[in-house]
Scaffold this active site. Structure first.
Site, mmCIF file in Angstrom:
data_model
loop_
_atom_site.group_PDB
_atom_site.id
_atom_site.type_symbol
_atom_site.label_atom_id
_atom_site.label_comp_id
_atom_site.label_asym_id
_atom_site.label_seq_id
_atom_site.Cartn_x
_atom_site.Cartn_y
_atom_site.Cartn_z
ATOM 1 C CE LYS A 1 42.127 47.482 38.086
ATOM 2 N NZ LYS A 1 42.075 46.099 38.630
ATOM 3 C CE1 TYR B 1 42.825 43.848 33.693
ATOM 4 C CE2 TYR B 1 40.876 45.192 33.302
ATOM 5 C CZ TYR B 1 41.998 44.891 34.069
ATOM 6 O OH TYR B 1 42.276 45.624 35.200
ATOM 7 N NE ARG C 1 51.935 42.830 38.856
ATOM 8 C CZ ARG C 1 50.768 42.294 38.472
ATOM 9 N NH1 ARG C 1 49.884 43.025 37.784
ATOM 10 N NH2 ARG C 1 50.461 41.068 38.775
ATOM 11 N NE ARG D 1 45.385 45.691 43.024
ATOM 12 C CZ ARG D 1 45.797 44.949 41.999
ATOM 13 N NH1 ARG D 1 46.594 43.907 42.203
ATOM 14 N NH2 ARG D 1 45.433 45.262 40.768
ATOM 15 C CG ASN E 1 42.024 45.048 42.181
ATOM 16 O OD1 ASN E 1 41.664 45.853 41.322
ATOM 17 N ND2 ASN E 1 42.587 43.886 41.896
ATOM 18 C CG HIS F 1 46.183 47.815 35.331
ATOM 19 N ND1 HIS F 1 46.094 46.446 35.151
ATOM 20 C CD2 HIS F 1 47.110 48.251 34.425
ATOM 21 C CE1 HIS F 1 46.911 46.088 34.172
ATOM 22 N NE2 HIS F 1 47.530 47.159 33.710
ATOM 23 C CD GLU G 1 48.802 46.554 30.463
ATOM 24 O OE1 GLU G 1 49.188 47.314 31.377
ATOM 25 O OE2 GLU G 1 48.556 45.340 30.663
HETATM 26 P P1 DAT Z 1 46.262 42.148 38.537
HETATM 27 O O1 DAT Z 1 45.294 43.295 38.427
HETATM 28 O O2 DAT Z 1 46.814 42.014 39.932
HETATM 29 O O3 DAT Z 1 47.335 42.187 37.483
HETATM 30 P P2 DAT Z 1 45.052 40.024 36.957
HETATM 31 O O4 DAT Z 1 45.748 40.623 35.783
HETATM 32 O O5 DAT Z 1 45.240 38.575 37.216
HETATM 33 O O6 DAT Z 1 45.431 40.799 38.324
HETATM 34 O O7 DAT Z 1 43.492 40.295 36.833
HETATM 35 C C1 DAT Z 1 43.026 41.545 36.395
HETATM 36 C C2 DAT Z 1 41.880 41.963 37.264
HETATM 37 O O8 DAT Z 1 40.829 41.010 37.151
HETATM 38 C C3 DAT Z 1 42.203 42.017 38.753
HETATM 39 O O9 DAT Z 1 42.803 43.233 39.137
HETATM 40 C C4 DAT Z 1 40.855 41.832 39.365
HETATM 41 C C5 DAT Z 1 40.162 40.886 38.398
HETATM 42 N N1 DAT Z 1 40.282 39.507 38.876
HETATM 43 C C6 DAT Z 1 41.392 38.727 38.824
HETATM 44 N N2 DAT Z 1 41.172 37.523 39.352
HETATM 45 C C7 DAT Z 1 39.875 37.538 39.757
HETATM 46 C C8 DAT Z 1 39.015 36.581 40.382
HETATM 47 N N3 DAT Z 1 39.449 35.368 40.699
HETATM 48 N N4 DAT Z 1 37.739 36.958 40.647
HETATM 49 C C9 DAT Z 1 37.297 38.188 40.314
HETATM 50 N N5 DAT Z 1 38.045 39.126 39.717
HETATM 51 C C10 DAT Z 1 39.308 38.806 39.443
HETATM 52 MG MG MG Z 2 47.211 41.938 35.415
#
Ligand code: DAT
Ligand code: MG
Length: 157
Positions: free
Chosen positions: A11, A51, A87, A104, A114, A117, A128
């Site tokens: 990212k 997303y 993951r 992370r 973080n 991705h 994706e």
């Molecule tokens: P991941 O990236 O671990 O697959 P995700 O798909 O649930 O997580 O969410 C995508 C991204 O969105 C994640 O990397 C960071 C952001 N995100 C997720 N939950 C969040 C939250 N509660 N507050 C702020 N950003 C969040």
């Molecule tokens: Mg995700």
């Protein structure tokens, strides 16, 4: 095609913090095969499509703004069980609860920064990476390279 693929992305914070090599080497050392790689400035519509499952979340606008805030490094990695394994290498979404030893857990402190991705299912990996007839996401036709690692017999039984 039976081999599993995942979409991994450094990212914008990972790029700006000089962590590209560090992050790529986690997957490279593990033994997975890199099938696509590019530095890319993501447009807003692509970040929104990537997303799309989080569209209704309150943090969605901030998330999209972050992803387009600077260049990202797009990767397609291939190997048995690569989606779930990647993951694990990445660690949980919130870096403060991510285990030490994960990307992370070692390299980040904020959920909104973080650094990396990884796709959450084989179907999302394909979605994706995005080489379909009616849809392209992160990669376009001709951007993935078909090659075999010559050390495959030392990695796979
Ligand atoms: P991941 O990236 O671990 O697959 P995700 O798909 O649930 O997580 O969410 C995508 C991204 O969105 C994640 O990397 C960071 C952001 N995100 C997720 N939950 C969040 C939250 N509660 N507050 C702020 N950003 C969040
Ligand atoms: Mg995700």
């Amino acid at each position: 095609e039976g081999v599993e693929r995942t979409y991994i992305m450094v990212k914008p914070d990972g790029v700006q913090r000089g962590l590209i090599g560090e992050i790529i080497s986690r997957f490279e050392r593990k033994g997975f095969a890199l099938k696509g790689l590019k530095l890319f400035q993501c447009p807003t519509d692509l970040a929104e499509e990537h997303y799309v499952e989080l569209k209704e979340k309150p943090f969605f606008p901030k998330l999209v703004k972050y992803i387009v805030s600077g260049p990202v490094v797009c990767m397609a990695w291939e190997g048995p069980g690569v989606v779930a394994s990647a993951r694990k290498l990445i660690g949980s979404t919130n870096p403060l609860t991510a285990e030490p030893g994960t990307i992370r857990g070692d390299l980040a402190i904020a959920v909104g920064r973080n650094v990396v991705h990884g796709s959450d299912s084989p179907d999302n990996g394909e979605r994706e990476i995005g080489i379909f007839i009616f849809q392209t996401l992160w990669f376009k036709e001709g951007e993935l390279v078909e090659w075999e690692q010559n050390n495959a017999p030392w990695l796979l039984e």
